[in-house]
Design an enzyme around this catalytic site. Structure first.
Site, mmCIF file in Angstrom:
data_model
loop_
_atom_site.group_PDB
_atom_site.id
_atom_site.type_symbol
_atom_site.label_atom_id
_atom_site.label_comp_id
_atom_site.label_asym_id
_atom_site.label_seq_id
_atom_site.Cartn_x
_atom_site.Cartn_y
_atom_site.Cartn_z
ATOM 1 N N TYR A 146 -4.781 0.239 -5.074
ATOM 2 C CA TYR A 146 -5.389 1.223 -4.028
ATOM 3 C C TYR A 146 -4.279 2.090 -3.418
ATOM 4 O O TYR A 146 -4.717 3.391 -3.139
ATOM 5 C CB TYR A 146 -5.805 0.190 -3.041
ATOM 6 C CG TYR A 146 -6.544 0.975 -1.742
ATOM 7 C CD1 TYR A 146 -7.852 1.299 -1.956
ATOM 8 C CD2 TYR A 146 -5.979 1.070 -0.531
ATOM 9 C CE1 TYR A 146 -8.537 1.952 -0.731
ATOM 10 C CE2 TYR A 146 -6.523 1.651 0.577
ATOM 11 C CZ TYR A 146 -7.516 2.135 0.365
ATOM 12 O OH TYR A 146 -8.633 2.473 1.453
ATOM 13 N N SER A 182 -5.249 7.003 2.734
ATOM 14 C CA SER A 182 -4.977 5.846 3.913
ATOM 15 C C SER A 182 -3.664 5.624 4.257
ATOM 16 O O SER A 182 -2.806 6.286 3.519
ATOM 17 C CB SER A 182 -5.591 4.533 2.943
ATOM 18 O OG SER A 182 -5.088 3.299 3.476
ATOM 19 N N ALA A 195 -1.655 3.424 -4.928
ATOM 20 C CA ALA A 195 -1.239 4.304 -5.794
ATOM 21 C C ALA A 195 -2.294 5.466 -5.644
ATOM 22 O O ALA A 195 -1.873 6.541 -5.806
ATOM 23 C CB ALA A 195 -0.921 3.749 -7.199
#
Ligand code: NAD
Length: 242
Positions: free
Chosen positions: A152, A139, A154
């Site tokens: 998220y 992402s 990490a």
């Protein structure tokens, strides 16, 4: 011989678009789902109407044993796995101070350990074939960090580290490992945004629109076909992050 792909979290969104696109290119697809059996069946039926056969397989990819069973299914049926798309993922928006141990474990297990399990299980087949393409769906938050999405971010950054290290380790076996870091893509994951928030995000995107799952699937297809790209992070984001 036809190529064989496993795509995790393929019942909807980006995973579904990848499964449909690869299957339409003549690749044997095993589309993984966890809870959304109806949606997985819909995908299978849609492709069956085009005379394309795919397998759907229920497995919680955060669990080693279920991953093992899915890969065994693929190997028993097709004898190999050439392509792995680690797409399954969850997101959660929370202040860092509110993230519980359970939230953290759940995020890491679903978004990062799942890729570790999947890659370890498919690797013997790829090494034997001396060929493979592994694509990890990360992402933009894995590159840039997202406020109130620390766990998220990490997990998605972890995927990028895993991609680069593995690309070096597996290159000599002719296995390519790449990551895609999507920006904002129109899927259930973003259904929490209001119309106004989406409008504001669009204004920040040079190409002026939110991405579609097919925008990511096209990149997956390209990475599957290409054989000289490895260790890269390709951000499909309309220019949002440059
Ligand atoms: P989505 O919520 O529609 O899809 C996520 C999929 O993962 C679902 O099919 C879900 O069932 C599956 N999944 C979740 N936990 C699972 C588990 N334990 N086992 C098996 N499957 C599981 O959202 P999406 O946008 O299509 O997300 C796909 C991937 O793209 C995710 O990894 C997500 O983090 C990433 N991503 C999405 C965006 C976006 O804007 N939509 C941006 C960047 C990255």
């Amino acid at each position: 011989m036809q190529k064989v792909a496993i795509i995790t979290g393929a019942s909807r969104g980006i995973g579904r678009a990848c499964a449909a696109m690869l299957a339409r290119c003549g690749i044997k697809v095993i589309a993984n789902y966890n809870k959304s059996e109806n949606e997985a069946n819909n995908l299978k039926e849609e492709l069956t109407r085009e005379n394309i056969e795919i397998d759907i397989f229920k497995a919680d990819v955060s669990k080693r044993e279920e991953v093992k069973q899915m890969v065994e299914f693929a190997l028993n049926k097709y004898g190999k796995v050439d392509i792995l798309v680690n797409n399954a993922g969850i997101s959660q928006t929370k202040l860092f101070t509110d993230i519980t141990d359970e939230d953290w474990q759940n995020m890491i297990n679903t978004n990062l350990s799942s890729a570790f399990y999947m890659i370890q299980e498919v690797l013997p087949s790829m090494i034997h074939e001396k060929n493979g393409s592994i694509i990890n769906i990360s992402s933009v938050w894995g590159i840039n960090g997202g406020s109130c999405e620390v766990h998220y971010s990490a997990a998605k950054a972890g995927m990028i580290g895993m991609t680069k290290a593995l690309a070096k380790e597996l290159g000599p076996s002719n296995i390519r490992v790449n990551a895609i870091a999507p920006g904002i893509i129109d899927t259930d994951m973003n259904k929490g945004y209001s119309e106004q928030e989406i409008k504001e995000i669009k204004e920040e995107i040079p190409l002026g629109r939110i991405g579609e799952p097919e925008d990511v699937a096209k990149c997956v297809k390209w990475l599957v076909e290409d054989d000289y790209t490895t260790g890269q992070v390709i951000s499909i984001n309309g220019g949002w992050l440059i």
